[in-house]
Write an enzyme that holds these catalytic residues in place. Structure first.
Site, PDB file in Angstrom:
ATOM      1  N   ASP A   9       0.851  -1.194   0.000  1.00 36.52           N
ATOM      2  CA  ASP A   9       0.000   0.000   0.000  1.00 36.52           C
ATOM      3  C   ASP A   9       0.885   1.242   0.000  1.00 36.52           C
ATOM      4  O   ASP A   9       1.896   1.302   0.709  1.00 36.52           O
ATOM      5  CB  ASP A   9      -0.907  -0.012   1.241  1.00 36.52           C
ATOM      6  CG  ASP A   9      -2.049   0.963   1.120  1.00 36.52           C
ATOM      7  OD1 ASP A   9      -3.205   0.516   1.005  1.00 36.52           O
ATOM      8  OD2 ASP A   9      -1.799   2.191   1.140  1.00 36.52           O
ATOM      9  N   ILE A  10       0.498   2.223  -0.782  1.00 37.72           N
ATOM     10  CA  ILE A  10       1.298   3.448  -0.912  1.00 37.72           C
ATOM     11  C   ILE A  10       1.200   4.316   0.349  1.00 37.72           C
ATOM     12  O   ILE A  10       2.089   5.134   0.600  1.00 37.72           O
ATOM     13  CB  ILE A  10       0.855   4.233  -2.183  1.00 37.72           C
ATOM     14  CG1 ILE A  10       1.976   5.117  -2.686  1.00 37.72           C
ATOM     15  CG2 ILE A  10      -0.414   5.031  -1.940  1.00 37.72           C
ATOM     16  CD1 ILE A  10       1.740   5.685  -4.082  1.00 37.72           C
TER      17      ILE A  10
ATOM     18  N   ASN B  94     -12.818  -3.001   2.881  1.00 39.74           N
ATOM     19  CA  ASN B  94     -13.755  -1.884   2.886  1.00 39.74           C
ATOM     20  C   ASN B  94     -14.697  -2.039   1.701  1.00 39.74           C
ATOM     21  O   ASN B  94     -14.249  -2.283   0.573  1.00 39.74           O
ATOM     22  CB  ASN B  94     -12.993  -0.556   2.794  1.00 39.74           C
ATOM     23  CG  ASN B  94     -12.104  -0.312   4.006  1.00 39.74           C
ATOM     24  OD1 ASN B  94     -12.478  -0.651   5.128  1.00 39.74           O
ATOM     25  ND2 ASN B  94     -10.933   0.257   3.799  1.00 39.74           N
TER      26      ASN B  94
ATOM     27  N   GLY C 119     -15.358   3.373   3.818  1.00 40.82           N
ATOM     28  CA  GLY C 119     -13.967   3.791   3.638  1.00 40.82           C
ATOM     29  C   GLY C 119     -13.325   3.311   2.356  1.00 40.82           C
ATOM     30  O   GLY C 119     -12.131   3.531   2.144  1.00 40.82           O
ATOM     31  N   GLN C 120     -14.112   2.640   1.481  1.00 40.19           N
ATOM     32  CA  GLN C 120     -13.509   2.204   0.214  1.00 40.19           C
ATOM     33  C   GLN C 120     -13.238   3.433  -0.661  1.00 40.19           C
ATOM     34  O   GLN C 120     -14.118   4.281  -0.850  1.00 40.19           O
ATOM     35  CB  GLN C 120     -14.443   1.230  -0.521  1.00 40.19           C
ATOM     36  CG  GLN C 120     -13.800   0.641  -1.778  1.00 40.19           C
ATOM     37  CD  GLN C 120     -14.659  -0.433  -2.459  1.00 40.19           C
ATOM     38  OE1 GLN C 120     -15.811  -0.674  -2.068  1.00 40.19           O
ATOM     39  NE2 GLN C 120     -14.096  -1.056  -3.478  1.00 40.19           N
ATOM     40  N   SER C 121     -12.017   3.522  -1.158  1.00 39.13           N
ATOM     41  CA  SER C 121     -11.648   4.659  -2.014  1.00 39.13           C
ATOM     42  C   SER C 121     -11.219   4.211  -3.399  1.00 39.13           C
ATOM     43  O   SER C 121     -11.247   5.008  -4.343  1.00 39.13           O
ATOM     44  CB  SER C 121     -10.524   5.480  -1.360  1.00 39.13           C
ATOM     45  OG  SER C 121      -9.384   4.676  -1.152  1.00 39.13           O
TER      46      SER C 121
ATOM     47  N   HIS D  63     -10.240  -5.410  -3.039  1.00 43.39           N
ATOM     48  CA  HIS D  63      -8.913  -5.706  -2.485  1.00 43.39           C
ATOM     49  C   HIS D  63      -9.045  -6.034  -1.011  1.00 43.39           C
ATOM     50  O   HIS D  63      -9.917  -5.511  -0.313  1.00 43.39           O
ATOM     51  CB  HIS D  63      -7.941  -4.535  -2.685  1.00 43.39           C
ATOM     52  CG  HIS D  63      -8.481  -3.213  -2.254  1.00 43.39           C
ATOM     53  ND1 HIS D  63      -9.388  -2.497  -3.005  1.00 43.39           N
ATOM     54  CD2 HIS D  63      -8.256  -2.478  -1.140  1.00 43.39           C
ATOM     55  CE1 HIS D  63      -9.695  -1.378  -2.374  1.00 43.39           C
ATOM     56  NE2 HIS D  63      -9.021  -1.336  -1.233  1.00 43.39           N
TER      57      HIS D  63
ATOM     58  N   HIS E  98      -6.968  -5.762   2.435  1.00 44.40           N
ATOM     59  CA  HIS E  98      -5.809  -5.188   3.123  1.00 44.40           C
ATOM     60  C   HIS E  98      -5.251  -6.232   4.084  1.00 44.40           C
ATOM     61  O   HIS E  98      -6.007  -6.811   4.882  1.00 44.40           O
ATOM     62  CB  HIS E  98      -6.214  -3.969   3.972  1.00 44.40           C
ATOM     63  CG  HIS E  98      -6.760  -2.798   3.216  1.00 44.40           C
ATOM     64  ND1 HIS E  98      -6.022  -1.653   2.978  1.00 44.40           N
ATOM     65  CD2 HIS E  98      -7.976  -2.577   2.668  1.00 44.40           C
ATOM     66  CE1 HIS E  98      -6.773  -0.774   2.321  1.00 44.40           C
ATOM     67  NE2 HIS E  98      -7.958  -1.305   2.131  1.00 44.40           N
TER      68      HIS E  98
HETATM   69  P1  DGP Z   1      -9.604   1.418   0.261  1.00 40.68           P
HETATM   70  O1  DGP Z   1      -9.664   2.769   0.930  1.00 40.68           O
HETATM   71  O2  DGP Z   1     -10.048   0.258   1.148  1.00 40.68           O
HETATM   72  O3  DGP Z   1     -10.301   1.436  -1.086  1.00 40.68           O
HETATM   73  O4  DGP Z   1      -8.058   1.144   0.006  1.00 40.68           O
HETATM   74  C1  DGP Z   1      -7.353   1.679  -1.072  1.00 40.68           C
HETATM   75  C2  DGP Z   1      -5.902   1.643  -0.716  1.00 40.68           C
HETATM   76  O5  DGP Z   1      -5.150   1.851  -1.889  1.00 40.68           O
HETATM   77  C3  DGP Z   1      -5.469   2.739   0.281  1.00 40.68           C
HETATM   78  O6  DGP Z   1      -5.031   2.126   1.494  1.00 40.68           O
HETATM   79  C4  DGP Z   1      -4.321   3.442  -0.402  1.00 40.68           C
HETATM   80  C5  DGP Z   1      -3.977   2.526  -1.555  1.00 40.68           C
HETATM   81  N1  DGP Z   1      -3.520   3.215  -2.742  1.00 40.68           N
HETATM   82  C6  DGP Z   1      -4.129   4.284  -3.332  1.00 40.68           C
HETATM   83  N2  DGP Z   1      -3.443   4.652  -4.430  1.00 40.68           N
HETATM   84  C7  DGP Z   1      -2.384   3.772  -4.536  1.00 40.68           C
HETATM   85  C8  DGP Z   1      -1.319   3.642  -5.483  1.00 40.68           C
HETATM   86  O7  DGP Z   1      -1.195   4.380  -6.452  1.00 40.68           O
HETATM   87  N3  DGP Z   1      -0.441   2.641  -5.247  1.00 40.68           N
HETATM   88  C9  DGP Z   1      -0.540   1.802  -4.167  1.00 40.68           C
HETATM   89  N4  DGP Z   1       0.398   0.860  -4.037  1.00 40.68           N
HETATM   90  N5  DGP Z   1      -1.542   1.902  -3.270  1.00 40.68           N
HETATM   91  C10 DGP Z   1      -2.448   2.871  -3.462  1.00 40.68           C
END
Ligand code: DGP
Length: 112
Positions: A30-31, A85, A91-93, A98, A100
């Site tokens: 995760d970034i 999420n 909280g899903q973005s 996916h 976590h």
């Molecule tokens: P959610 O909020 O559950 O949909 O999780 C999305 C996750 O994705 C969040 O923890 C941050 C991660 N994320 C967002 N943009 C990127 C990206 O460009 N690269 C990576 N590796 N993770 C990302």
């Protein structure tokens, strides 16, 4: 899906630190890590969320969890939390399903 961030990561169009690449599942870091270990386990097939699951997706989603377990083991996590999420309110973005995998610190309950 052409406009999906995780589809772009899977296609190699957006860089990510991959930790696993299988036939139909990938995992990358995760970034914005929320724990010392924070990995996303993602189906290659674009599926928006758990809410969009069809009966034919049950095996794939089960294997996401199994892959998450293997990754937690490979990362040496004594305990870990899996979070999925589902929907903006939860909280899903990123709207590509996916799981976590979070670990490496004490977790609290209830989550925020
Ligand atoms: P959610 O909020 O559950 O949909 O999780 C999305 C996750 O994705 C969040 O923890 C941050 C991660 N994320 C967002 N943009 C990127 C990206 O460009 N690269 C990576 N590796 N993770 C990302």
């Amino acid at each position: 899906m052409s406009n999906c961030l995780f589809c772009k990561i899977i296609a190699g169009e957006v860089p990510a630190t991959m930790v696993y690449r299988g036939i139909d599942i990938v995992a990358f870091r995760d970034i914005h890590p929320q724990a010392p270990t924070h990995i996303l386990v993602v189906p290659i097939k674009h599926l928006e969320s758990v809410a969009a699951m069809q009966p034919g997706d049950v095996d794939l989603v089960g294997r996401l969890v199994a892959t998450a377990k293997d990754i937690a083991h490979n990362e040496g996590l004594a305990g870990f939390r899996l979070v999925v999420n589902t929907g903006r309110e939860a909280g899903q973005s990123v709207f590509h399903l996916h799981v976590h995998v979070l670990g490496g610190r004490s977790m609290h309950w209830p989550p925020g």
